[in-house]
Design an enzyme around this catalytic site. Structure first.
Site, PDB file in Angstrom:
ATOM      1  N   ALA A 135       2.145 -13.690   3.463  1.00 29.64           N
ATOM      2  CA  ALA A 135       1.593 -13.508   2.117  1.00 29.64           C
ATOM      3  C   ALA A 135       2.422 -14.282   1.104  1.00 29.64           C
ATOM      4  CB  ALA A 135       1.594 -12.025   1.751  1.00 29.64           C
ATOM      5  N   ASP A 136       1.745 -15.027   0.236  1.00 36.32           N
ATOM      6  CA  ASP A 136       2.471 -15.590  -0.904  1.00 36.32           C
ATOM      7  C   ASP A 136       2.308 -14.624  -2.082  1.00 36.32           C
ATOM      8  OD1 ASP A 136       0.010 -18.192  -1.761  1.00 36.32           O
ATOM      9  OD2 ASP A 136      -0.006 -16.042  -2.132  1.00 36.32           O
ATOM     10  N   SER A 137       2.865 -15.019  -3.214  1.00 36.60           N
ATOM     11  CA  SER A 137       2.882 -14.074  -4.327  1.00 36.60           C
ATOM     12  C   SER A 137       1.473 -13.722  -4.788  1.00 36.60           C
ATOM     13  CB  SER A 137       3.700 -14.645  -5.473  1.00 36.60           C
ATOM     14  OG  SER A 137       3.344 -15.986  -5.702  1.00 36.60           O
TER      15      SER A 137
END
Lengths: 398, 134
Positions: free
Chosen positions: B89-91
């Site tokens: 997951a990225d931000s």
């Protein structure tokens, strides 16, 4: 890239990429700012240094473009001469700051200054906060010329190189230089702002520099500048509109003239990237996705005035509230560029390239949704008023 | 699978309360002492008293939302300990996961709380806390 919601890319008061301290976070496009670190943060320093300017927190990557691609830019020199330099205006045809300011050589100088100050008195503090922030950003021009000269394949090797790229960079810098000069003189004459604090902020900012994470890579660099020029065009266009609403037509003209320069620069930079998409679609779409994942950081995100540890966040919140530059603008710019560069229609991409294409094309609606959510929450809480040293610590609502 | 999940959930509060020194887990500990969430006959024979875990059902719902957001295959193992970052997951994904949780559970997550979520377990715990407050 840290992925915690509160870490470098998001919202800790100390590590603020999209950062905003919780109070100011209510309204701002905190998603869209870069990674910064106050040197007092525990994550990095063992000794807390109060009142120090922020520093970049991410690891600074260099030379990420494979060296063989430098050839592409050498081969583009002729193209650049015929297609890029045409977007520069000959100096003799250019406006100069004096064209928009009281004329010191004229007998009417004192009256002109008086009128300028009378118009400025009618303009509210929150507008000035945003105008000052914009001016400080423009005045940090040395950083941007530096950034262009970090790019492999296109840098000005001597400071007087005769490659088309170098000619472009110097002439671009020369055009931009007038923006800061003009805004500086206007703000100085207006009497509405604390020039010493502003000048201090500029000195800190140039000292801080910035790392837009373009990694000496001109693909990343020109995508970044394309985005930025459009952002400044939108931003100055909005300050022009607001100045008109506040009855200062001369200031509206100033901001509008600056905006038209930015539009011309945007045209130039997007043309370069369009050509890169033609020559190397896979590499360019990967670069586009990379920049968007890292997020386009604002040039002045490290701004500091010796007093406010969250100055950039506060300034951005006001810019967001006034509609000068918003999260929605960020999504709009991205969407515009996706369309301008026809990213959806790219074919012959590698598997990675297709993933990048999907990511970039799918990103604008995701950002819009995020922004709607933030706005929904913002309406529930009224943002606080905080003082800005640029206006003698008068308070403005974030 | 279900029993495996349940036992992993019942052990993790031990580790989470021991390693974290957050007020939130202390609050949860006192809540579970008061009898909410853990019927006493189901309490495992733990040497450490504290139980701050969310219900397995909550954790499972979080897992499903995370898998959907990150387009993970069904057979990919995702547990309470799973960190969003490790799952890819990225931000932006993390914020969207929180949004998905808000919609699924009918809660509103404050920015400050959202910032502290890094694992599935933390998300589930926060959800339970917010549901209890409703």
């Amino acid at each position: 890239m840290a992925l915690k919601l509160n870490a470098s890319n998001f919202q800790s008061p100390k590590c603020a990429s999209f950062a905003l301290p919780p109070v100011a976070s209510v309204r701002s496009p905190k998603f869209f700012m870069a990674s910064t670190l106050r040197s007092g943060s525990k994550e990095v320093e063992t000794v807390k240094k109060p009142f120090s300017p922020p520093r970049e927190v991410h690891v600074q990557v260099t030379h990420s473009m494979p060296p063989q691609k430098i050839e592409i830019f050498k081969a583009m020199e002729d193209w650049a001469e015929n297609n890029l330099l045409v977007h520069l205006k000959p100096v003799e045809k250019c406006w100069q700051p004096q064209d928009f300011l009281p004329d010191p050589a004229s007998d009417g100088f004192y009256d002109q200054v008086k009128e300028l100050r009378e118009r400025a008195r009618e303009i509210p503090d929150d507008y000035f906060v945003v105008l000052v922030g914009d001016m400080i950003t423009e005045e940090a021009l040395p950083t941007y010329q530096t950034m262009l000269n970090t790019l492999d394949g296109v840098r000005d090797e001597t400071g007087a190189s005769l490659t088309s790229w170098a000619i472009w960079t110097r002439a671009w810098t020369a055009e931009e230089n007038r923006h800061g000069d003009l805004l500086n003189k206007y703000l100085y004459l207006s009497g509405r702002v604390d020039m010493t604090q502003i000048e201090k902020t500029i000195q800190y900012l140039i000292g801080s520099g910035m790392d837009p994470r373009t990694e000496n890579n001109p693909y990343l660099g020109f995508i970044y500048t394309s985005f930025q020029e459009r952002a400044t065009f939108i931003s100055h266009g909005n300050t022009a509109r607001l100045a008109r609403e506040h009855g200062d037509l001369k200031l509206a003209q100033i901001c509008g003239t600056i905006a038209s320069d930015e539009k011309r620069h945007e045209t130039a930079y997007t043309k370069i990237v369009e050509k890169l998409f033609e020559i190397d679609p896979d590499g360019t779409v990967l670069a586009f996705a990379d920049m968007m994942r890292k997020k386009i950081s604002m040039p002045a995100h490290l701004m500091y005035d010796g007093r406010d540890d969250n100055l950039f966040d506060h300034f951005s919140a006001v810019a967001q509230r006034l509609g000068v530059y918003t999260a929605r603008d960020y999504a709009d710019i991205l969407e515009h560029l996706v369309g301008r560069w026809k990213v959806e229609n790219l074919t012959g991409l590698s598997a990675e390239g297709q993933k990048a294409q999907d990511y970039v094309c799918g990103l604008p609606p995701r950002i819009r949704r995020l922004e709607e959510r933030a706005q929904g929450k913002a309406r529930a809480n009224e943002a606080p008023r905080i003082p800005f040293s640029w206006i003698y610590d008068r308070e403005v609502r974030l | 699978m279900a029993s495996f999940t349940a036992s992993s959930v019942s052990f993790s509060p031990v580790s989470c309360s021991l390693k974290q020194n957050q007020a939130s887990s202390l609050r949860k500990a006192s809540l579970s002492f008061s009898g909410k969430g853990f019927p006493s006959h189901r309490l495992p024979a733990l040497r450490f008293r504290v139980a701050c875990a969310a219900k397995p059902d909550t954790v499972n719902k979080v897992v499903n939302i995370v898998k959907k957001q990150l387009a993970l295959p069904d057979d990919r193992e995702v547990t309470g300990e799973s960190k969003f970052a490790t799952l890819g997951a990225d931000s932006l994904d993390t914020v969207e996961i929180v949004m998905g949780l808000e919609e699924e559970f009918g809660i509103a997550v404050e920015e400050e709380s959202a910032q502290s979520i890094t694992t599935v377990q933390e998300a589930a715990d926060l959800i339970e806390k917010l549901l209890e407050q409703k």
